[in-house]
Design an enzyme around this catalytic site. Structure first.
Site, PDB file in Angstrom:
ATOM      1  N   ASP A   1     -95.832 -11.392  37.593  1.00 43.35           N
ATOM      2  CA  ASP A   1     -95.513 -10.747  36.554  1.00 43.35           C
ATOM      3  C   ASP A   1     -94.331 -10.999  35.870  1.00 43.35           C
ATOM      4  OD1 ASP A   1     -93.959  -9.964  38.404  1.00 43.35           O
ATOM      5  OD2 ASP A   1     -94.360  -7.638  38.562  1.00 43.35           O
TER       6      ASP A   1
ATOM      7  N   GLU B   1     -86.971 -13.665  48.148  1.00 37.45           N
ATOM      8  CA  GLU B   1     -86.327 -13.899  46.926  1.00 37.45           C
ATOM      9  C   GLU B   1     -84.725 -13.744  46.788  1.00 37.45           C
ATOM     10  OE1 GLU B   1     -86.597 -13.083  42.051  1.00 37.45           O
ATOM     11  OE2 GLU B   1     -88.153 -12.505  43.285  1.00 37.45           O
TER      12      GLU B   1
ATOM     13  N   LYS C   1    -100.394 -10.096  45.526  1.00 37.64           N
ATOM     14  CA  LYS C   1     -99.003 -10.088  45.821  1.00 37.64           C
ATOM     15  C   LYS C   1     -98.440  -8.451  45.578  1.00 37.64           C
ATOM     16  CE  LYS C   1     -95.540 -12.303  44.168  1.00 37.64           C
ATOM     17  NZ  LYS C   1     -94.453 -11.278  43.828  1.00 37.64           N
TER      18      LYS C   1
ATOM     19  N   GLU D   1     -94.606  -6.122  46.017  1.00 37.38           N
ATOM     20  CA  GLU D   1     -93.379  -6.129  46.236  1.00 37.38           C
ATOM     21  C   GLU D   1     -93.164  -4.927  47.328  1.00 37.38           C
ATOM     22  OE1 GLU D   1     -91.683  -8.233  42.102  1.00 37.38           O
ATOM     23  OE2 GLU D   1     -90.844  -6.126  42.677  1.00 37.38           O
TER      24      GLU D   1
END
Length: 293
Positions: free
Chosen positions: A49, A187, A118, A120
């Site tokens: 995204d 990340e 995916k 988050e």
């Protein structure tokens, strides 16, 4: 007479099987032509995204709609032949409930023909990950800095800079692995923490601003090709966009597999020269609270 054998596209279990072996190479991809080039070098391609910021000028990933992810996902699947294609679920399409997440993830997979999605979030998404996996949708998790939560985090901030943050992030990693995620993106995370998580969980870790000790690496393609004007510390520019695109991706893939990237200058250290604690000591710093009746 030679017989041409078509290569099978990689699937989620193939990525999981790379745990602890040759480093996983991945990049973001948003269009068919870059997908075709990256497909020669990468194990999976992420339709991130981040395309909202990289391609459409948004300040964050929050405004990205599901329809935009599907459109770019279709292009990347058409352009690639071997790499697993993973599509990000955008903000607001999966957080409300597992059933909502399933409806939207199923729509993404049916309309793009991608191999996984995916999400988050760590512990807060563990139930949803398990729900999706039980219903046939492979899920890649994403912990540490989660860009869709930028408004809560107060910006794009490195995670795990102090040891008292470690327990919660390690728990996120453990819980998404137990829920059935086939891999997890780490990340903007300090190198010692990323390496501890990589050793502690049975699924591959894919670092972006984490550590060469992760099971693999991913970068935003436009960043590593030198197209983006402002990039995070963890980015290394492997080339300039144009005629050298193919050679740039080949160099990136070679350095990841050779564990020469990311080097020390692309990773984060602990604040105030704190020493890395033992595993037992780190757990002891964050004991669950108990309540009395």
């Amino acid at each position: 007479m030679s017989i041409h054998v078509k290569r099978r596209r990689l699937m989620a279990p193939d990525i999981t099987a790379l745990k602890g072996g040759e480093p996983i190479v991945a990049l973001t991809s948003y269009h068919a032509h870059t997908a075709a080039i990256a497909d020669n070098h990468c194990d999976f391609l992420l339709v991130g995204d981040s395309l909202g910021m990289v391609m459409h000028g948004f300040e964050t990933t929050v405004p990205v709609p599901l329809e935009l992810m599907i459109m770019h996902g279709q292009a990347v699947v058409r352009g690639s032949k071997r790499a697993l294609v993973v599509v990000d679920m955008p903000f607001g399409t999966y957080e409300e409930s597992p059933s909502m997440a399933f409806r939207n993830a199923a729509k993404v997979m049916k309309e793009t023909d991608c191999g996984a999605v995916k999400l988050e979030g760590g512990r807060r998404m563990a139930e949803t990950i398990r729900y999706l996996v039980d219903r046939g949708i492979p899920v890649m998790a994403h912990i540490g800095l989660t860009p869709q939560s930028v408004n809560v985090l107060g910006g794009f901030k490195t995670q795990g800079r102090t040891i008292d943050q470690w327990h919660a992030i390690e728990e996120d990693a453990r819980l998404v692995a137990e829920a059935g995620a086939f891999a997890v993106v780490l990340e903007a995370m300090t190198a010692p923490l990323a390496e501890r998580i990589t050793k502690a969980i049975p699924i591959p870790t894919v670092g972006i601003g984490a550590s060469a000790g992760c099971d693999g690496q991913i970068l935003v393609m436009e960043d590593m090709l030198g197209l983006s004007p402002n990039v995070p510390k963890f980015v290394k520019k492997f080339g300039a966009i144009g005629a050298a695109i193919d050679s740039a991706i080949a160099s990136y893939a070679a350095e990841v597999r050779g564990r020469t990237f990311p080097a020390k200058e692309h990773t984060y250290s602990l604040k105030n020269d704190e020493a890395e604690p033992s595993l037992a000591a780190a757990r002891a710093t964050k004991k669950p609270k108990t309540t009395s009746t």
